[in-house]
Design a protein around this motif. Structure first.
Motif, PDB file in Angstrom:
ATOM      1  N   MET A   1      -1.686  -1.899   5.378  1.00 49.94           N
ATOM      2  CA  MET A   1      -0.742  -2.823   4.785  1.00 49.94           C
ATOM      3  C   MET A   1      -0.047  -3.608   5.893  1.00 49.94           C
ATOM      4  O   MET A   1       0.241  -3.082   6.960  1.00 49.94           O
ATOM      5  CB  MET A   1       0.334  -2.060   4.004  1.00 49.94           C
ATOM      6  CG  MET A   1      -0.084  -1.591   2.659  1.00 49.94           C
ATOM      7  SD  MET A   1       1.374  -1.033   1.787  1.00 49.94           S
ATOM      8  CE  MET A   1       0.601   0.074   0.682  1.00 49.94           C
ATOM      9  N   SER A   2       0.294  -4.797   5.520  1.00 46.99           N
ATOM     10  CA  SER A   2       0.982  -5.621   6.503  1.00 46.99           C
ATOM     11  C   SER A   2       2.481  -5.341   6.457  1.00 46.99           C
ATOM     12  O   SER A   2       3.016  -4.802   5.484  1.00 46.99           O
ATOM     13  CB  SER A   2       0.719  -7.096   6.220  1.00 46.99           C
ATOM     14  OG  SER A   2       1.360  -7.460   5.017  1.00 46.99           O
ATOM     15  N   ASN A   3       3.145  -5.720   7.510  1.00 46.61           N
ATOM     16  CA  ASN A   3       4.594  -5.528   7.593  1.00 46.61           C
ATOM     17  C   ASN A   3       5.324  -6.372   6.553  1.00 46.61           C
ATOM     18  O   ASN A   3       6.348  -5.947   6.002  1.00 46.61           O
ATOM     19  CB  ASN A   3       5.098  -5.888   8.988  1.00 46.61           C
ATOM     20  CG  ASN A   3       4.703  -4.840  10.004  1.00 46.61           C
ATOM     21  OD1 ASN A   3       4.419  -3.699   9.632  1.00 46.61           O
ATOM     22  ND2 ASN A   3       4.677  -5.219  11.272  1.00 46.61           N
ATOM     23  N   ALA A   4       4.803  -7.538   6.253  1.00 48.86           N
ATOM     24  CA  ALA A   4       5.441  -8.413   5.269  1.00 48.86           C
ATOM     25  C   ALA A   4       5.381  -7.771   3.871  1.00 48.86           C
ATOM     26  O   ALA A   4       6.359  -7.820   3.112  1.00 48.86           O
ATOM     27  CB  ALA A   4       4.768  -9.769   5.261  1.00 48.86           C
ATOM     28  N   PHE A   5       4.229  -7.176   3.530  1.00 51.42           N
ATOM     29  CA  PHE A   5       4.082  -6.535   2.226  1.00 51.42           C
ATOM     30  C   PHE A   5       4.993  -5.317   2.112  1.00 51.42           C
ATOM     31  O   PHE A   5       5.635  -5.097   1.077  1.00 51.42           O
ATOM     32  CB  PHE A   5       2.617  -6.144   2.007  1.00 51.42           C
ATOM     33  CG  PHE A   5       2.353  -5.581   0.639  1.00 51.42           C
ATOM     34  CD1 PHE A   5       2.356  -6.399  -0.468  1.00 51.42           C
ATOM     35  CD2 PHE A   5       2.106  -4.226   0.471  1.00 51.42           C
ATOM     36  CE1 PHE A   5       2.114  -5.879  -1.733  1.00 51.42           C
ATOM     37  CE2 PHE A   5       1.869  -3.702  -0.790  1.00 51.42           C
ATOM     38  CZ  PHE A   5       1.867  -4.534  -1.898  1.00 51.42           C
ATOM     39  N   THR A   6       5.086  -4.538   3.152  1.00 51.80           N
ATOM     40  CA  THR A   6       5.962  -3.365   3.158  1.00 51.80           C
ATOM     41  C   THR A   6       7.424  -3.786   3.019  1.00 51.80           C
ATOM     42  O   THR A   6       8.191  -3.188   2.253  1.00 51.80           O
ATOM     43  CB  THR A   6       5.766  -2.557   4.455  1.00 51.80           C
ATOM     44  OG1 THR A   6       4.384  -2.236   4.588  1.00 51.80           O
ATOM     45  CG2 THR A   6       6.585  -1.292   4.439  1.00 51.80           C
ATOM     46  N   ALA A   7       7.817  -4.832   3.723  1.00 50.31           N
ATOM     47  CA  ALA A   7       9.187  -5.334   3.621  1.00 50.31           C
ATOM     48  C   ALA A   7       9.456  -5.867   2.217  1.00 50.31           C
ATOM     49  O   ALA A   7      10.552  -5.678   1.669  1.00 50.31           O
ATOM     50  CB  ALA A   7       9.423  -6.422   4.657  1.00 50.31           C
TER      51      ALA A   7
END
Length: 85
Positions: A1-7
């Protein structure tokens, strides 16, 4: 997962929960009493509707005249009395 999706997940889920909680508080304070009073009124109207059938049933079982109280087999004597000794 990307950091943007997690955020996004860490912001969207709590934000949705907060909006849901605020919506619930507004509903309880503003609209719940109105909803309950309408429900109570509807239940009361339905009970009166049912009672109208009960009272109609009771009134239809009452004899209309005193002629209905006589027994035809005893030539007009009241029901339950005997004409023979």
């Amino acid at each position: 997962m990307s950091n943007a999706f997690t955020a996004l997940i860490w912001w969207v889920i709590p934000l949705a929960g907060l909006l849901g909680a605020l919506g619930y508080v507004v509903w309880v304070t503003q609209f719940k009493s109105k909803f309950e009073s309408e429900t109570t009124r509807s239940v009361g109207q339905f009970q009166r509707f049912q009672d109208s059938f009960r009272s109609a049933e009771i009134t239809t079982n009452i004899p209309a005249t005193t002629d209905d109280l006589t027994d035809p087999s005893t030539d007009g004597a009241p029901a339950g009395s005997s004409t023979s000794d």
